[in-house]
Design a protein around this motif. Structure first.
Motif, mmCIF file in Angstrom:
data_model
loop_
_atom_site.group_PDB
_atom_site.id
_atom_site.type_symbol
_atom_site.label_atom_id
_atom_site.label_comp_id
_atom_site.label_asym_id
_atom_site.label_seq_id
_atom_site.Cartn_x
_atom_site.Cartn_y
_atom_site.Cartn_z
ATOM 1 N N LEU A 1 -1.892 -1.679 9.085
ATOM 2 C CA LEU A 1 -2.809 -2.388 9.965
ATOM 3 C C LEU A 1 -4.228 -1.870 9.780
ATOM 4 N N ASP A 2 -5.169 -2.787 9.626
ATOM 5 C CA ASP A 2 -6.586 -2.445 9.666
ATOM 6 C C ASP A 2 -7.006 -2.710 11.110
ATOM 7 N N TYR B 1 0.835 -1.194 0.000
ATOM 8 C CA TYR B 1 0.000 0.000 0.000
ATOM 9 C C TYR B 1 0.869 1.243 0.000
ATOM 10 N N THR B 2 0.303 2.349 -0.394
ATOM 11 C CA THR B 2 0.966 3.639 -0.276
ATOM 12 C C THR B 2 0.368 4.367 0.929
ATOM 13 N N ALA C 1 -4.366 6.729 3.943
ATOM 14 C CA ALA C 1 -5.033 7.989 4.303
ATOM 15 C C ALA C 1 -6.525 7.988 4.007
ATOM 16 N N LYS C 2 -7.017 7.032 3.235
ATOM 17 C CA LYS C 2 -8.446 6.941 2.913
ATOM 18 C C LYS C 2 -9.248 6.260 4.023
ATOM 19 N N HIS C 3 -8.575 5.728 5.036
ATOM 20 C CA HIS C 3 -9.231 4.924 6.079
ATOM 21 C C HIS C 3 -9.073 5.611 7.436
ATOM 22 N N CYS D 1 -10.707 2.008 9.923
ATOM 23 C CA CYS D 1 -9.521 2.647 10.474
ATOM 24 C C CYS D 1 -8.251 1.854 10.176
ATOM 25 N N TRP D 2 -7.338 2.474 9.416
ATOM 26 C CA TRP D 2 -6.029 1.878 9.122
ATOM 27 C C TRP D 2 -4.947 2.781 9.685
#
Length: 154
Positions: free
Chosen positions: A69-70, A46-47, A52-54, A60-61
């Motif tokens: 981490l999710d 991932y980047t 940043a989208k979560h 929440c990541w």
């Protein structure tokens, strides 16, 4: 493992930053000049923009030491409360995380939260994704590292 038991997480970057020459892994060179390190099957690269989208309680990541981490399902279980994690939702929380947690806390309490690594590149041999290393870094196998055991080549 033993090294992490007796040293704080910042000891290498702080006292021996030039000692890091690569990472364990394999693969072909990736875009940007670095090598590609294979991730285990089921893991993704991932980047920070992806992370940043979560940023919500329902999605929440966070990033800790390069791992993505999710933590959505873990929020309610976190001993320090949800807000401690939500403050870093969608961000790299490594510095703050390492100040207050031992190195084994994620594998011990939230092993299923790790969904990937920060990086990029094409899928690597073996079914995993590939994580790009910074330019000048190389990917090594444990067998490569095991060849360097003398005082003059350690």
């Amino acid at each position: 493992e033993e090294f992490n038991m007796i040293h704080p997480p910042d000891v290498i970057p702080k006292y021996a930053p030039d000692a890091v020459i690569g990472m364990i892994g394999g693969g072909a060179p990736a875009a940007g000049g670095g090598a590609a390190v294979a991730l285990p099957p089921g893991m993704s690269a991932y980047t920070l923009a992806d992370v940043a989208k979560h940023t919500t309680k329902s999605d929440c990541w966070v990033v800790v030491n390069g791992e993505v981490l999710d933590v959505t399902k873990f929020l309610s279980e976190h001993p320090g409360g949800e807000l401690a994690i939500l403050t870093f939702a969608g961000k790299d929380a490594s510095e703050e995380f390492n100040m207050i947690h031992p190195p084994d806390v994620i594998p011990k309490y939230a092993p299923d939260a790790v969904i990937g690594m920060i990086g990029g590149g094409a899928p690597a041999a073996g079914g995993g994704a590939a994580v790009a290393l910074p330019p000048g870094m190389s990917a090594y196998t444990l067998a490569d590292v095991a060849k360097h055991t003398t005082k003059s080549d350690c």
